[in-house]
Design a protein around this motif. Structure first.
Motif, short mmCIF file in Angstrom:
data_model
loop_
_atom_site.label_atom_id
_atom_site.label_comp_id
_atom_site.label_asym_id
_atom_site.label_seq_id
_atom_site.Cartn_x
_atom_site.Cartn_y
_atom_site.Cartn_z
N ALA A 86 61.35 75.95 -5.29
CA ALA A 86 61.64 76.52 -3.96
C ALA A 86 60.69 75.93 -2.91
O ALA A 86 61.12 75.57 -1.79
CB ALA A 86 61.51 78.04 -4.01
N ALA A 87 59.42 75.79 -3.25
CA ALA A 87 58.45 75.24 -2.29
C ALA A 87 58.76 73.77 -2.00
O ALA A 87 58.73 73.32 -0.84
CB ALA A 87 57.03 75.38 -2.84
N GLY A 88 59.13 73.03 -3.03
CA GLY A 88 59.47 71.60 -2.83
C GLY A 88 60.72 71.44 -2.00
O GLY A 88 60.82 70.53 -1.16
N GLY A 89 61.71 72.32 -2.22
CA GLY A 89 62.94 72.27 -1.41
C GLY A 89 62.66 72.59 0.04
O GLY A 89 63.22 71.97 0.97
N ALA A 90 61.75 73.56 0.29
CA ALA A 90 61.41 73.93 1.68
C ALA A 90 60.70 72.78 2.37
O ALA A 90 60.95 72.51 3.56
CB ALA A 90 60.53 75.18 1.66
N ILE A 91 59.83 72.09 1.64
CA ILE A 91 59.14 70.94 2.24
C ILE A 91 60.13 69.81 2.50
O ILE A 91 60.06 69.11 3.51
CB ILE A 91 57.97 70.48 1.34
CG1 ILE A 91 56.89 71.58 1.29
CG2 ILE A 91 57.38 69.17 1.81
CD1 ILE A 91 55.78 71.31 0.31
N GLY A 92 61.11 69.65 1.56
CA GLY A 92 62.10 68.57 1.73
C GLY A 92 62.98 68.77 2.94
O GLY A 92 63.48 67.81 3.52
N THR A 93 63.20 70.00 3.39
CA THR A 93 64.03 70.25 4.58
C THR A 93 63.33 69.77 5.86
O THR A 93 63.98 69.54 6.88
CB THR A 93 64.36 71.75 4.72
OG1 THR A 93 63.16 72.50 4.81
CG2 THR A 93 65.23 72.22 3.60
N GLN A 94 62.02 69.63 5.83
CA GLN A 94 61.26 69.21 6.99
C GLN A 94 61.28 67.70 7.15
O GLN A 94 60.92 67.20 8.21
CB GLN A 94 59.79 69.67 6.86
CG GLN A 94 59.62 71.16 6.67
CD GLN A 94 60.15 71.96 7.85
OE1 GLN A 94 60.00 71.55 9.02
NE2 GLN A 94 60.80 73.07 7.55
N GLY A 100 69.65 61.58 4.53
CA GLY A 100 68.26 61.44 4.08
C GLY A 100 67.62 62.80 3.86
O GLY A 100 66.78 62.97 2.99
N ARG A 101 68.03 63.73 4.70
CA ARG A 101 67.50 65.08 4.54
C ARG A 101 67.98 65.69 3.21
O ARG A 101 67.20 66.35 2.53
CB ARG A 101 67.94 65.93 5.71
CG ARG A 101 67.42 67.32 5.61
CD ARG A 101 67.95 68.15 6.75
NE ARG A 101 66.84 68.46 7.61
CZ ARG A 101 66.91 69.06 8.76
NH1 ARG A 101 68.08 69.39 9.24
NH2 ARG A 101 65.84 69.32 9.47
N ASP A 102 69.27 65.52 2.86
CA ASP A 102 69.80 66.05 1.59
C ASP A 102 69.07 65.44 0.40
O ASP A 102 68.72 66.14 -0.56
CB ASP A 102 71.30 65.75 1.47
CG ASP A 102 72.13 66.52 2.50
OD1 ASP A 102 71.61 67.53 3.03
OD2 ASP A 102 73.29 66.13 2.73
N VAL A 103 68.84 64.14 0.46
CA VAL A 103 68.09 63.47 -0.62
C VAL A 103 66.67 64.00 -0.67
O VAL A 103 66.12 64.25 -1.75
CB VAL A 103 68.12 61.94 -0.43
CG1 VAL A 103 67.19 61.25 -1.42
CG2 VAL A 103 69.53 61.40 -0.54
N ILE A 105 65.62 67.00 0.18
CA ILE A 105 65.65 68.37 -0.35
C ILE A 105 65.73 68.32 -1.88
O ILE A 105 64.98 69.02 -2.58
CB ILE A 105 66.82 69.17 0.24
CG1 ILE A 105 66.59 69.43 1.75
CG2 ILE A 105 67.01 70.48 -0.50
CD1 ILE A 105 67.77 70.06 2.44
N VAL A 106 66.66 67.50 -2.41
CA VAL A 106 66.82 67.39 -3.86
C VAL A 106 65.55 66.85 -4.49
O VAL A 106 65.05 67.39 -5.50
CB VAL A 106 68.05 66.51 -4.22
CG1 VAL A 106 68.09 66.20 -5.71
CG2 VAL A 106 69.33 67.17 -3.78
N ALA A 107 64.98 65.79 -3.92
CA ALA A 107 63.76 65.20 -4.48
C ALA A 107 62.61 66.19 -4.39
O ALA A 107 61.81 66.35 -5.33
CB ALA A 107 63.42 63.91 -3.74
N GLY A 108 62.48 66.90 -3.28
CA GLY A 108 61.41 67.89 -3.12
C GLY A 108 61.55 69.02 -4.12
O GLY A 108 60.57 69.52 -4.68
N THR A 109 62.80 69.47 -4.35
CA THR A 109 63.03 70.55 -5.31
C THR A 109 62.63 70.12 -6.71
O THR A 109 61.94 70.86 -7.43
CB THR A 109 64.52 70.98 -5.29
OG1 THR A 109 64.88 71.36 -3.96
CG2 THR A 109 64.78 72.12 -6.25
N LEU A 110 63.04 68.92 -7.13
CA LEU A 110 62.70 68.43 -8.49
C LEU A 110 61.19 68.23 -8.65
O LEU A 110 60.60 68.65 -9.64
CB LEU A 110 63.44 67.12 -8.77
CG LEU A 110 64.95 67.25 -8.97
CD1 LEU A 110 65.58 65.88 -9.14
CD2 LEU A 110 65.24 68.11 -10.18
#
Length: 188
Positions: A86-94, A100-103, A105-110
């Motif tokens: 959840a924290a990685g996904g939240a950082i990925g949205t920024q 690029g944002r979708d990628v 989010i997925v990379a941040g979540t993983l």
């Protein structure tokens, strides 16, 4: 014709000889068989049981307590994985815009999930050891020996003669009567 008569005479003589030989064999067997049997009683003089030792195998078991160390693998911890994802996904949205944002989010979540899992269980690769006491049954075969009557040595008296024999069954007390079979044969 005369030949047939002679042949018939020879055959009948041979058959008569064979029959006579059989009768002679029957007479010989008749003379060899006992002539007289009678039941009577003898008196028991002594009875001695004879024993034998018999082995009877059996299992003898005993229980003992054993202390042993058992390795227990660590169970999975999902709390750190979920929070890290959840924290990685939240950082990925920024980060980034559009696709690029979708990628991101997925990379941040993983990446966040992997980091959160490692932070929640840093000893994941090692198993913990636990000392356990358990009951163990140990068995072995042992032989029990006992004495059993095999037969009886019997001395008995019949017409002032003492005889000895072995019997499988108990014949009775000394002084009691013992049934005997008397056999009379011709003396050749």
């Amino acid at each position: 014709m005369r030949t047939w008569a002679i042949l018939g005479l020879v055959v009948s003589l041979l058959a008569g000889t064979v029959q006579a030989g059989r009768e002679w064999d029957d007479d010989r067997e008749r003379y060899q068989k006992p002539k007289w049997k009678q039941k009577d009683y003898a008196v028991i003089r002594s009875v001695q049981p004879r024993y034998e030792q018999i082995s009877q195998p059996r299992q003898e078991c005993r229980s003992e307590w054993v202390t042993e160390t058992v390795a227990q693998p660590a169970g999975p911890h999902y709390g750190g994985t979920i929070i890290g994802g959840a924290a990685g996904g939240a950082i990925g949205t920024q980060v980034g815009k559009g696709r690029g944002r979708d990628v991101a989010i997925v990379a941040g979540t993983l990446i966040g999930a992997m980091i959160g899992n490692h932070v929640a269980d840093p000893t994941r690769g090692t198993a913990s050891a636990q000392t356990v006491n358990r009951e163990v049954q140990r068995c072995r075969q042992v032989n029990d020996y006992q004495q059993q009557v095999r037969d009886y040595q019997v001395d008995y008296e019949y017409r002032s003669q003492v005889y000895s024999t072995t019997m499988q069954r108990y014949p009775g007390e000394p002084g009691s009567r013992l049934p005997v079979r008397v056999l009379v044969e011709l003396d050749d």
